[in-house]
Design a protein around this motif. Structure first.
Motif, PDB file in Angstrom:
ATOM      1  N   PHE A  84     -29.713  37.945 -52.542  1.00 16.85           N
ATOM      2  CA  PHE A  84     -28.530  37.456 -53.225  1.00 16.85           C
ATOM      3  C   PHE A  84     -27.365  37.427 -52.254  1.00 16.85           C
ATOM      4  O   PHE A  84     -27.045  38.429 -51.629  1.00 16.85           O
ATOM      5  N   ALA A 118     -32.933  47.482 -56.541  1.00 20.20           N
ATOM      6  CA  ALA A 118     -31.952  46.974 -55.573  1.00 20.20           C
ATOM      7  C   ALA A 118     -32.164  47.741 -54.277  1.00 20.20           C
ATOM      8  O   ALA A 118     -32.170  48.972 -54.274  1.00 20.20           O
ATOM      9  N   LEU A 155     -25.834  45.481 -58.735  1.00 21.16           N
ATOM     10  CA  LEU A 155     -26.581  44.297 -59.155  1.00 21.16           C
ATOM     11  C   LEU A 155     -26.494  44.213 -60.671  1.00 21.16           C
ATOM     12  O   LEU A 155     -26.783  45.192 -61.371  1.00 21.16           O
ATOM     13  N   LEU A 190     -30.613  37.872 -62.550  1.00 18.99           N
ATOM     14  CA  LEU A 190     -29.981  38.820 -61.634  1.00 18.99           C
ATOM     15  C   LEU A 190     -28.846  38.131 -60.878  1.00 18.99           C
ATOM     16  O   LEU A 190     -28.941  36.948 -60.560  1.00 18.99           O
ATOM     17  N   GLU A 191     -27.797  38.916 -60.581  1.00 20.13           N
ATOM     18  CA  GLU A 191     -26.708  38.441 -59.736  1.00 20.13           C
ATOM     19  C   GLU A 191     -25.869  39.631 -59.296  1.00 20.13           C
ATOM     20  O   GLU A 191     -25.849  40.664 -59.967  1.00 20.13           O
ATOM     21  N   PRO A 192     -25.186  39.512 -58.158  1.00 12.68           N
ATOM     22  CA  PRO A 192     -24.268  40.586 -57.755  1.00 12.68           C
ATOM     23  C   PRO A 192     -23.158  40.721 -58.801  1.00 12.68           C
ATOM     24  O   PRO A 192     -22.690  39.719 -59.345  1.00 12.68           O
ATOM     25  N   LEU A 242     -27.710  41.222 -50.853  1.00  9.16           N
ATOM     26  CA  LEU A 242     -28.454  42.270 -51.546  1.00  9.16           C
ATOM     27  C   LEU A 242     -29.913  41.854 -51.578  1.00  9.16           C
ATOM     28  O   LEU A 242     -30.240  40.715 -51.907  1.00  9.16           O
ATOM     29  N   VAL A 264     -33.508  42.499 -53.396  1.00  9.47           N
ATOM     30  CA  VAL A 264     -33.983  43.018 -54.664  1.00  9.47           C
ATOM     31  C   VAL A 264     -35.491  42.803 -54.779  1.00  9.47           C
ATOM     32  O   VAL A 264     -35.986  41.712 -54.469  1.00  9.47           O
TER      33      VAL A 264
END
Length: 131
Positions: free
Chosen positions: A55, A76, A85, A111-113, A123, A125
């Motif tokens: 990400f 993460a 996350l 999922l996203e920061p 990131l 994951v």
């Protein structure tokens, strides 16, 4: 019958081949960087495993989509980045800090920061479906 290459035309062919190689190298690098925002991003994507997601900045990805609920483990990766996350699953939301894992029962997982990441940071994951 003896064939010979003139010294001048042989050198010209070598120089032309070298120039073509250099141009192709730069074109390939520009193409790879053109697909992403940075060389770091491209390199990280090339080294990611099959169940790993990377990400960058404002990325948002759907990582699971099933017709029935499954147990999904989201981890993460260890990072110097302190941005958590954000995990959205079946109308619920939670946060996971870098280095931590969570298991959820869900049909869909996004999922996203939680915050916008700095440029040239990411990131990593790991997502595993357990059932």
């Amino acid at each position: 019958m003896k064939t010979s290459i003139h010294h001048k035309s042989g050198m010209t062919a070598i120089l032309a081949a070298a120039a073509a190689f250099i141009a192709a190298s730069f074109a390939g690098q520009s193409y790879a960087q053109g697909m992403t925002d940075s060389y770091l991003e491209w390199q990280a994507r090339m080294q990611a495993g099959p169940d790993e997601y990377l990400f960058f900045e404002d990325d948002r990805k759907q990582v699971v989509s099933y017709s029935q609920e499954r147990i999904v483990r989201v981890c993460a990766g260890e990072s110097s980045i302190v941005t958590p996350l954000s995990i959205e699953y079946d109308d619920k939301e939670t946060l996971v800090m870098p280095g931590d894992c969570i298991r959820v029962e869900a049909m869909e997982v996004y999922l996203e920061p939680a915050d916008t990441l700095e440029p040239n940071t990411f990131l990593r994951v790991q997502v595993d479906t357990l059932s």
